[in-house]
Design an enzyme around this catalytic site. Sequence first.
Site, mmCIF file in Angstrom:
data_model
loop_
_atom_site.group_PDB
_atom_site.id
_atom_site.type_symbol
_atom_site.label_atom_id
_atom_site.label_comp_id
_atom_site.label_asym_id
_atom_site.label_seq_id
_atom_site.Cartn_x
_atom_site.Cartn_y
_atom_site.Cartn_z
ATOM 1 N N HIS A 67 11.406 24.107 28.135
ATOM 2 C CA HIS A 67 12.190 23.939 29.363
ATOM 3 C C HIS A 67 11.466 24.631 30.512
ATOM 4 O O HIS A 67 10.321 25.055 30.375
ATOM 5 C CB HIS A 67 13.619 24.454 29.167
ATOM 6 C CG HIS A 67 13.689 25.900 28.786
ATOM 7 N ND1 HIS A 67 13.711 26.898 29.702
ATOM 8 C CD2 HIS A 67 13.705 26.498 27.568
ATOM 9 C CE1 HIS A 67 13.752 28.071 29.081
ATOM 10 N NE2 HIS A 67 13.747 27.854 27.784
ATOM 11 N N ALA A 68 12.094 24.741 31.646
ATOM 12 C CA ALA A 68 11.430 25.186 32.877
ATOM 13 C C ALA A 68 10.715 26.531 32.758
ATOM 14 O O ALA A 68 9.576 26.669 33.212
ATOM 15 C CB ALA A 68 12.440 25.228 34.023
#
Length: 87
Positions: free
Chosen positions: A15-16
């Site tokens: 994810h980010a």
Amino acid sequence: MPTRRVTITAAHGAHARPVAELVRLALEHPAPVSLTTPDGSVVDLSSVLSVMELGLAEGDEVVLGTASSPDAESVLDAMAGVLAPHG
């Protein structure tokens, strides 16, 4: 070309936050660093969007690679640690 085969164990996959860390490490490395997925997709790790578009999930296996250089092994180790943290 030095490589690392990594099974993603980071909670929630790539994810980010982990992607941002991978890109930061790639940008600090003098040679391009690539990530290859099991289906053969290859992205340059200097692009957050390219990596995010892969939708990498926990359990996915990827290959990190870069040109030979004095710090190639350490950057690949650091990236592997982002995708598969211990403990």
